[in-house]
Design an enzyme around this catalytic site. Structure first.
Site, PDB file in Angstrom:
ATOM      1  N   GLN A   1     -27.860 101.975  30.273  1.00 21.32           N
ATOM      2  CA  GLN A   1     -28.197 101.129  29.133  1.00 21.32           C
ATOM      3  C   GLN A   1     -27.299  99.902  29.090  1.00 21.32           C
ATOM      4  O   GLN A   1     -27.749  98.793  28.786  1.00 21.32           O
ATOM      5  CB  GLN A   1     -28.053 101.922  27.833  1.00 21.32           C
ATOM      6  CG  GLN A   1     -28.392 101.121  26.586  1.00 21.32           C
ATOM      7  CD  GLN A   1     -29.841 100.688  26.531  1.00 21.32           C
ATOM      8  OE1 GLN A   1     -30.735 101.521  26.619  1.00 21.32           O
ATOM      9  NE2 GLN A   1     -30.078  99.386  26.391  1.00 21.32           N
TER      10      GLN A   1
ATOM     11  N   CYS B   1     -30.131 100.094  21.358  1.00 19.64           N
ATOM     12  CA  CYS B   1     -30.683 100.737  22.557  1.00 19.64           C
ATOM     13  C   CYS B   1     -32.011 101.436  22.302  1.00 19.64           C
ATOM     14  O   CYS B   1     -32.677 101.838  23.260  1.00 19.64           O
ATOM     15  CB  CYS B   1     -29.659 101.705  23.154  1.00 19.64           C
ATOM     16  SG  CYS B   1     -29.209 103.075  22.074  1.00 19.64           S
TER      17      CYS B   1
ATOM     18  N   HIS C   1     -23.503 106.273  28.603  1.00 17.38           N
ATOM     19  CA  HIS C   1     -24.871 105.819  28.913  1.00 17.38           C
ATOM     20  C   HIS C   1     -24.781 104.509  29.703  1.00 17.38           C
ATOM     21  O   HIS C   1     -25.170 103.435  29.228  1.00 17.38           O
ATOM     22  CB  HIS C   1     -25.646 105.612  27.615  1.00 17.38           C
ATOM     23  CG  HIS C   1     -27.131 105.529  27.790  1.00 17.38           C
ATOM     24  ND1 HIS C   1     -27.760 105.629  29.024  1.00 17.38           N
ATOM     25  CD2 HIS C   1     -28.131 105.347  26.876  1.00 17.38           C
ATOM     26  CE1 HIS C   1     -29.062 105.519  28.854  1.00 17.38           C
ATOM     27  NE2 HIS C   1     -29.320 105.341  27.567  1.00 17.38           N
TER      28      HIS C   1
ATOM     29  N   ARG D   1     -30.363 113.191  33.012  1.00 15.31           N
ATOM     30  CA  ARG D   1     -30.180 112.890  31.583  1.00 15.31           C
ATOM     31  C   ARG D   1     -29.871 114.221  30.911  1.00 15.31           C
ATOM     32  O   ARG D   1     -30.735 115.096  30.818  1.00 15.31           O
ATOM     33  CB  ARG D   1     -31.452 112.251  31.018  1.00 15.31           C
ATOM     34  CG  ARG D   1     -31.354 111.802  29.566  1.00 15.31           C
ATOM     35  CD  ARG D   1     -32.629 111.095  29.169  1.00 15.31           C
ATOM     36  NE  ARG D   1     -32.705 110.830  27.750  1.00 15.31           N
ATOM     37  CZ  ARG D   1     -32.314 109.700  27.155  1.00 15.31           C
ATOM     38  NH1 ARG D   1     -31.795 108.736  27.898  1.00 15.31           N
ATOM     39  NH2 ARG D   1     -32.448 109.532  25.861  1.00 15.31           N
TER      40      ARG D   1
END
Length: 301
Positions: A134, A259, A131, A104
């Protein structure tokens, strides 16, 4: 044998992505039934966090434990990366000790460099560009609630950030139409728009984007690393708040997703978070199960 990485949704075929969503639902069912399923016994996931996290850390760590493996949390303070060790050197060392790596980070190039030197699968836990983990959870959530998203209309309201970029890729991979409502100068990255072609439409009007939509998404207006822009962004994005009235312009079956973390009163009205159309808690939980499916896909023969 070529190592499979998951740096973006484009690293899997549409069929593989659909299979991952279905497998995530299966693993979720097994977990809720209390079934012990440990295909990753003695496997280790190394997790490098250059950005803070709640959902990403807990979902990957809990997921590895549930699958019988272990996860190691590494912050910049815990590794030589924080003291300037080259990314490729770090990749060679860590991939000789771990079975997979999750990163990350800020620059997407960090992931690409790491993956190019890694002997094990590398997963994008978030970068400034994308991302994808997600989106696996988001697509699994839609599948659970409404069935296939193919042919549906999705609206993105707000900043054309890494989440929006990933929805642009998802429009290609999952075959839906995406409308992005954002202020001028805050569009998703042109390189992703060029990949998507006519699957994505840009508008300045949130109501135009939401009209008849089956899924409405938003995100914070100032992401990590943009704190110095927060005040200016609050003013610029004020007309882009998702409210119950805005959702009323969508299809009657619409779902709302975010998210998280959500800034109530900014990008989303507080009432939306308690609306029956809001599925953010299912969405957050599905990070766990979608990522278990992903790690299983990458590590289990």
């Amino acid at each position: 044998m070529t190592v499979r990485h998951f740096l973006s949704l484009m690293d899997c075929s549409p069929a593989e992505l659909t299979s991952l969503l279905k497998r995530g639902i299966e693993l979720k069912s097994l977990h809720r039934q209390g079934v012990i399923y440990e295909p990753l016994k003695n496997r280790v996931l190394g997790m490098i966090f250059e950005k803070a996290s709640t959902r990403t850390r807990v979902s990957f760590e809990a997921g590895m434990i549930q699958l019988g493996g272990q996860a190691i949390f590494l912050s910049p303070r815990d590794t030589q990366l924080g003291r300037g060790e080259p990314v490729d050197d770090c990749a060679r060392v860590l991939s000789s000790m771990c079975d997979a790596m999750m990163i990350r980070t800020f620059a997407h190039e960090t992931l690409e460099t790491f993956a190019s030197c890694s002997k094990v699968p590398v997963i994008n836990g978030l970068s400034d560009d994308l991302h994808p983990c997600q989106l696996l959870a988001d697509m699994q959530t839609f599948l659970e609630h409404r069935g296939s998203i193919q042919g549906k209309t999705v609206a993105w309201i707000g900043d054309g950030n890494n989440m929006c970029n990933t929805f642009v890729q998802a429009a290609v991979q999952f075959d839906f139409q995406l409308r992005v409502a954002c202020p001028e100068g805050y569009e998703p990255d042109r390189k992703f728009l060029d990949q998507a072609g006519d699957r994505v439409t840009i508008t300045r009007d949130p109501r135009e984007a939401v009209a008849g939509a089956h899924l409405v998404n938003t995100d914070v207006w100032a992401s990590m690393g943009q704190e110095d822009e927060a005040e200016a962004r609050l003013k610029r994005f004020k007309p882009y708040q998702v409210t119950p009235e805005l959702l009323d312009a969508a299809d009657e079956s619409v779902l709302f997703m975010h998210c998280l973390p959500a800034h109530r009163g900014e990008e989303v009205d507080a009432d939306v978070m308690n609306d029956s159309r809001c599925v953010v808690w299912d969405q957050a939980e599905n990070r766990l199960h979608a990522q278990k499916a992903l790690v299983e896909f990458l590590l289990v023969d």
